[in-house]
Design an enzyme around this catalytic site. Structure first.
Site, short mmCIF file in Angstrom:
data_model
loop_
_atom_site.label_atom_id
_atom_site.label_comp_id
_atom_site.label_asym_id
_atom_site.label_seq_id
_atom_site.Cartn_x
_atom_site.Cartn_y
_atom_site.Cartn_z
CD GLU A 126 -2.99 -1.30 1.72
OE1 GLU A 126 -2.75 -0.86 3.19
OE2 GLU A 126 -3.87 -1.66 2.13
CG ASP A 152 -7.81 -5.95 5.11
OD1 ASP A 152 -7.87 -6.46 6.38
OD2 ASP A 152 -7.71 -4.66 4.62
CD GLU A 176 -10.15 -1.69 8.29
OE1 GLU A 176 -8.99 -1.81 8.60
OE2 GLU A 176 -9.56 -1.20 6.94
O1 GCW Z 1 -7.34 -3.28 6.31
C1 GCW Z 1 -6.22 -2.28 5.86
C2 GCW Z 1 -6.03 -1.06 6.52
C3 GCW Z 1 -5.01 0.33 6.53
C4 GCW Z 1 -3.71 -0.83 7.15
C5 GCW Z 1 -3.53 -2.11 5.95
C6 GCW Z 1 -2.58 -2.56 6.88
C7 GCW Z 1 -2.39 0.33 8.18
O2 GCW Z 1 -7.34 -0.66 5.57
O3 GCW Z 1 -5.96 1.00 6.61
O4 GCW Z 1 -2.89 -0.21 7.08
O5 GCW Z 1 -4.44 -3.01 5.97
O6 GCW Z 1 -2.59 -4.05 7.13
O7 GCW Z 1 -1.90 -2.35 6.21
#
Ligand code: GCW
Length: 683
Positions: A290, A369, A397
């Site tokens: 990311e 995720d 989340e």
């Molecule tokens: O779940 C996603 C989140 C990000 C997060 C990323 C990760 C810290 O939306 O906010 O960043 O994963 O796990 O690195």
């Protein structure tokens, strides 16, 4: 000594105490250390709260007589029964025993650890028993944790915000620096020790400019102060680092892991860090993920990238916790071949055996995720020669952001019990990450935590159960959901049968309820982009994130088969690969994760996909109404604040569940044109 915040499960109510008044009037403890003093302080505090008077403390075991509680390490005190059985000698470093000895009409209770940390865990165990009114006179307990690393990751930023935090601000940072008042950190440390957590990383894995400086003398004295607090509760402190630090805060123009200047730079940082914090745990690293920097920039592998840091930390016993959340986040949605679910395995599996012994790969529980439902990551257990640890997400989340009730212990149990078949039948995830399967040098479980500065720590009071349950499960993944739930309710709300019945049922059903009114059958997502709260079916459909459901007028789902899909199913060992590959055998709850099917496809349950979508969404809302009804029966059985706090969140949940129901049902009715068999209102 503690803050005025909610005491969660450390309430020590007077009513609960049924036994041992005399026994609890005296504590015998010989030696002193930071951890031993915490153990003693907790024992004294708990007893005082429960019986209204402080116990005497006796420092000389030879002069102790009558009934007492004795806190000791192995060398100091061994009741005869143990010596005969030889049991306690076999325990690991953090293990302990609690043993009652009857002596001339008196009861002497020994809490004995291999180390001071064992004693601390034993004390919390004993306090738990006292709170549940257990009979102490015949007590014989032997315990040790199954996982060596029992960790929490904070996604806290130094401006005080928390990435994906739903319970206020950071308890560590504010306005670009560390908080001045430590009391919440102290409370937090004891809460964590009480559930066996032994490692914490305090800053976000997305390491921004200010946080990059945490490994420098500008902030190390502050980190050391936090580490002191944690250490006195047996907890080791870690930091997340920025892979590009040598450029961002050093004067190098590269972060290439094979460059000698870069290697020397990290060695100097390590030496700085350990001069402030001699038992510093190590680094958590999000690299090439990311938009974070990493070794790919220099055409180096993740093994080369991680090992460079491993070498810097090795002389001091530190570890590198390297995250496997590496995938293409700039995907073209038109590209049907790339599959984000494949990414972690494709990147890391070929590197098995190339990592140093003090590097651990941290793997999210699912390949996507932290969705409410997704498959278990096929990478777990698939690298016999590389240390692994599992990453859960306690912060909600994608599971209702602590506005919705979603007890995650049932989800975690399923994942821990998942059979990977890597070494044949019974090669469960819990046995892989505990190091039982491959004898890893380091391994365990971590999770992104759900706490913040809110008075009740977790926003939703009932989300405290997730933190509690996580700790208990990492200590012993074989505990049942029911055992954990009833323990937590007991400690948090007392012994009332009504509370146990109603709240027990609420927690047990809540994850499946949340699942039923959100994205169907394992397909995931369908949330608003960015903040991830609330329904938006196509929110991520035409995006770069690799998160698609492919719904059209005929059907929905992601074809991940080998036969004619992305080939993802081949990442599993044959038993699971065959199961998921087969349209008939694939479990309903993951059907759309693995297959693209027509809306008229008949599930194993006997329903069509479209009717399942309608039914589950209508039922989900009805079930939230039941949650409210159950909770309303508990009015007057607890303090007003907790009762109304939870009730107002449940009411919000109901309205928001209706929104989910109507958006999802309407979307699929419009796409498919197939009416609900029961003719309910769809817009
Ligand atoms: O779940 C996603 C989140 C990000 C997060 C990323 C990760 C810290 O939306 O906010 O960043 O994963 O796990 O690195």
């Amino acid at each position: 000594p503690y803050s005025t915040a909610d005491r969660c499960w450390l309430r020590y109510s007077h009513q609960a105490l049924r036994t041992g008044m005399e026994l609890l009037s005296s504590i015998v403890v010989q030696h002193s250390s930071a951890v031993m003093d915490s153990a003693l302080q907790e024992m004294v505090y708990g007893i005082k709260e429960m019986r209204g008077a402080e116990p005497d403390i006796c420092r000389d075991p030879a002069s102790a007589s009558g009934s007492f509680v004795r806190l000791a390490i192995l060398d100091e005190a061994l009741p005869e029964a143990w010596t005969q059985a030889g049991q306690i000698q076999g325990l690991n470093e953090e293990g302990y025993g609690i043993h009652a000895v009857q002596q001339d009409g008196a009861v002497q209770l020994y809490v004995v650890g291999r180390t001071d940390r064992g004693v601390l865990y034993g004390v919390f165990h004993l306090l738990r028993l006292l709170q549940s009114g257990a009979d102490l006179a015949a007590l014989h307990v032997l315990e040790q944790p199954r996982n060596r690393l029992r960790m929490l990751n904070h996604w806290d930023n130094m401006d005080g915000s928390i990435e994906r935090g739903y319970a206020g601000n950071s308890i560590f940072f504010e306005e670009g620096r560390f908080v001045r008042d430590d009391s919440r950190i102290r409370d937090y440390a004891r809460m964590l020790a009480s559930i066996g957590i032994n490692s914490v990383s305090i800053n976000n894995v997305n390491v921004h400019r200010t946080e990059t400086l945490l490994i420098t003398p500008e902030f190390l004295p502050d980190v050391a102060r936090v580490a002191d607090i944690f250490r006195s509760y047996g907890i080791t402190t870690y930091l997340s680092i920025n892979y590009a630090s040598p450029i961002t805060i050093g004067d190098l123009n590269t972060a290439d892991p094979l460059d000698d200047r870069v290697r020397a730079w990290w060695k100097e940082r390590a030496s700085d860090i350990y001069s402030y914090i001699p038992d510093f745990g190590g680094f958590v690293v999000k690299a090439d993920s990311e938009h974070r920097p990493g070794p790919f920039t220099y055409n180096r592998t993740h093994a080369e990238g991680a090992n460079m840091l491993g070498e810097a930390l090795r002389p001091y016993g530190g570890v590198v916790i390297w995250r496997c959340f590496v995938y293409n986040c700039l995907q073209d949605w038109r590209d049907r071949k790339t599959d984000r679910a494949r990414a972690a395995y494709d990147h890391f599996k070929p590197l098995d055996g190339q990592f140093l012994e003090n590097v651990i790969l941290q793997i999210k529980n699912g390949p996507m995720d932290f969705q409410v439902r997704e498959a278990v990551s096929p990478l777990l257990g698939a690298m016999p020669k590389t240390n692994q640890m599992l990453e859960f997400q306690i912060t909600q989340e994608y599971t209702g952001q602590q506005k919705h009730l979603c007890y995650l212990v049932p989800q975690w149990k399923e994942i821990l019990d998942f059979d990977t078949y890597t070494t044949g039948e019974g090669a469960t995830v819990k046995r892989a990450v505990s190091g039982e399967l491959y004898r890893y040098a380091h391994s365990g479980i971590t999770a992104v935590v759900n706490v913040g500065s809110d008075d009740n720590w977790t926003g939703h009071t009932l989300a405290q159960a997730n933190l509690y349950g996580y700790g208990r499960l990492t200590w012993n993944p074989d505990l049942t959901e029911e055992e954990i739930t009833s323990e937590w309710i007991h400690l948090t709300f007392g012994a009332s049968a009504d509370i146990h019945r109603e709240l027990g049922a609420m927690l047990a059903e809540s994850w499946r309820i949340y699942e039923s009114y959100t994205a169907p059958l394992g397909v995931g997502w369908m949330v608003n982009p960015g903040h991830h709260y609330g329904p938006n079916v196509d929110g991520y459909e035409y995006s770069v994130w690799g998160t698609y459901h492919y719904a059209d007028c005929h059907g929905i789902g992601v074809n991940r088969t080998v036969k004619d899909g992305t080939g993802y199913t081949a990442q599993y060992f044959p038993e699971n690969a065959d199961l998921y590959e087969s349209l008939d055998a694939c479990p309903d709850e993951l059907l759309l994760f693995f297959h693209h099917v027509p809306y008229t496809h008949v599930l194993r349950s006997g329903k069509t996909v479209i009717q399942h979508i309608y039914d589950s969404h209508f039922e989900g809302v009805e079930k939230v109404q039941e949650l409210i009804l159950r909770w309303s029966k508990l009015e007057g059985q607890m303090d007003h604040e907790r009762y109304t706090g939870v009730m107002s969140r449940l009411e919000h949940q109901l309205e928001h569940a209706k929104e989910w129901r109507d958006v999802i049902n309407t979307y699929f009715y419009r796409k498919s044109g197939i009416p609900d068999q029961q003719g309910r209102t769809i817009y």
